[in-house]
Design a protein around this motif. Structure first.
Motif, short mmCIF file in Angstrom:
data_model
loop_
_atom_site.label_atom_id
_atom_site.label_comp_id
_atom_site.label_asym_id
_atom_site.label_seq_id
_atom_site.Cartn_x
_atom_site.Cartn_y
_atom_site.Cartn_z
N MET A 1 0.82 -1.24 -0.21
CA MET A 1 0.08 -0.06 0.07
C MET A 1 0.94 1.36 0.17
SD MET A 1 -3.04 -0.97 2.78
CE MET A 1 -4.36 -1.95 2.08
N ARG A 2 0.61 2.31 -0.53
CA ARG A 2 1.42 3.43 -0.76
C ARG A 2 0.66 4.65 0.07
NH1 ARG A 2 -1.61 6.78 -4.25
NH2 ARG A 2 -3.08 5.96 -5.48
N SER A 3 1.73 5.58 0.36
CA SER A 3 1.41 6.54 1.54
C SER A 3 0.55 7.64 0.50
CB SER A 3 2.56 7.21 1.92
OG SER A 3 2.45 8.14 2.69
N LEU A 4 -0.32 8.38 1.11
CA LEU A 4 -1.07 9.12 0.57
C LEU A 4 -0.99 10.45 0.88
CD1 LEU A 4 -4.40 7.15 0.19
CD2 LEU A 4 -2.70 7.35 -1.62
N GLY A 5 0.14 10.68 1.72
CA GLY A 5 0.17 12.46 2.27
C GLY A 5 -0.37 12.39 3.58
N ILE A 6 -0.48 13.89 3.92
CA ILE A 6 -1.21 14.10 4.99
C ILE A 6 -2.58 13.87 5.12
CG2 ILE A 6 -1.61 16.21 6.52
CD1 ILE A 6 0.99 17.17 5.67
N MET A 7 -2.97 13.33 6.18
CA MET A 7 -4.77 13.08 6.38
C MET A 7 -5.06 14.19 7.30
SD MET A 7 -6.43 9.79 7.47
CE MET A 7 -8.38 9.58 7.13
N HIS A 8 -6.22 14.78 7.25
CA HIS A 8 -6.68 15.80 8.14
C HIS A 8 -7.94 15.28 8.78
CE1 HIS A 8 -4.04 19.01 6.47
NE2 HIS A 8 -4.40 18.33 5.32
N ILE A 9 -7.96 15.15 10.12
CA ILE A 9 -9.24 14.84 10.77
C ILE A 9 -9.69 15.76 11.70
CG2 ILE A 9 -9.61 13.24 12.80
CD1 ILE A 9 -8.34 11.52 10.53
N SER A 10 -10.93 16.10 11.45
CA SER A 10 -11.34 17.24 12.02
C SER A 10 -12.08 17.24 13.49
CB SER A 10 -12.79 17.73 11.13
OG SER A 10 -13.84 16.81 10.97
N ASN A 11 -12.30 16.04 13.91
CA ASN A 11 -12.92 15.86 15.34
C ASN A 11 -12.23 14.72 15.88
OD1 ASN A 11 -15.02 17.50 15.37
ND2 ASN A 11 -16.54 16.64 14.35
N PRO A 12 -10.94 14.72 15.93
CA PRO A 12 -9.99 13.73 16.59
C PRO A 12 -10.37 12.98 17.88
CG PRO A 12 -8.69 15.70 16.77
CD PRO A 12 -10.10 16.01 15.81
N ASN A 13 -11.16 13.88 18.71
CA ASN A 13 -11.29 13.59 20.28
C ASN A 13 -12.81 12.91 20.20
OD1 ASN A 13 -8.89 14.48 21.13
ND2 ASN A 13 -9.88 16.54 21.24
N ARG A 14 -13.53 12.82 19.12
CA ARG A 14 -14.80 12.06 19.29
C ARG A 14 -14.73 10.67 19.50
NH1 ARG A 14 -19.01 11.13 14.22
NH2 ARG A 14 -20.53 10.35 15.63
N ILE A 15 -15.69 10.22 20.35
CA ILE A 15 -15.67 8.85 20.97
C ILE A 15 -16.70 8.24 20.37
CG2 ILE A 15 -15.96 7.45 23.26
CD1 ILE A 15 -14.41 9.87 24.59
N CYS A 16 -16.51 7.08 19.86
CA CYS A 16 -17.44 6.07 19.04
C CYS A 16 -17.47 4.66 19.74
CB CYS A 16 -17.24 6.35 17.70
SG CYS A 16 -17.61 7.97 17.07
N ASP A 17 -18.25 3.90 19.49
CA ASP A 17 -18.29 2.46 19.79
C ASP A 17 -18.08 1.92 18.30
OD1 ASP A 17 -18.85 -0.07 20.34
OD2 ASP A 17 -20.24 0.50 21.84
N LEU A 18 -16.80 1.35 18.36
CA LEU A 18 -16.57 0.72 16.90
C LEU A 18 -16.83 -1.00 16.88
CD1 LEU A 18 -13.10 2.60 16.50
CD2 LEU A 18 -15.51 3.36 15.49
N ILE A 19 -17.56 -1.24 16.23
CA ILE A 19 -18.06 -2.74 16.26
C ILE A 19 -17.50 -3.12 14.62
CG2 ILE A 19 -20.31 -2.38 15.45
CD1 ILE A 19 -21.09 -4.73 17.12
#
Length: 120
Positions: A1-19
């Protein structure tokens, strides 16, 4: 897999239940066939909250450790309350709990994408 550069995350502190999707589908199918769930609300989830930045960091550690992340706060800050399933009733009425940890689900998904990539 190749690198795609910088990724921007707008709500990094959001807490979710990941299933993991296989667990969600198993729970949905089971709820269709259990008479104990008629008229009952059940939450399908793990009951564990994960910050989005922790998930993204874990993914990048596995897939693309060189990729840079930019955690910024976007203008629209909706759905900021933690979204965590209360699975007590689900356990009671469905006798169901998720079978995959977050890391197991991630590893299975990455393996699936790698196999798909090889076919293309």
């Amino acid at each position: 897999m190749r690198s795609l550069g910088i990724m921007h995350i707008s709500n990094p502190n959001r807490i979710c239940d990941l299933i993991y999707i296989k667990d969600a589908v198993d729970g949905l199918i089971l709820s269709c066939f259990r008479e104990t769930t008629v008229g009952i609300e059940v939450d399908l989830g793990t009951g564990v909250g994960t910050q989005i930045k922790d998930l993204v960091s874990l993914l990048f550690d596995i897939v693309d450790p060189e990729r840079k992340l930019d955690y910024t706060t976007g203008k629209a800050q909706i759905f900021l309350d933690p979204l965590i399933a209360d699975i007590a009733q689900t356990k009671e009425f469905l006798k169901w709990t998720p079978q995959h940890s977050m890391i197991e689900g991630i590893n299975e998904t990455i393996s699936w994408y790698k196999a798909l990539e090889k076919k293309s």
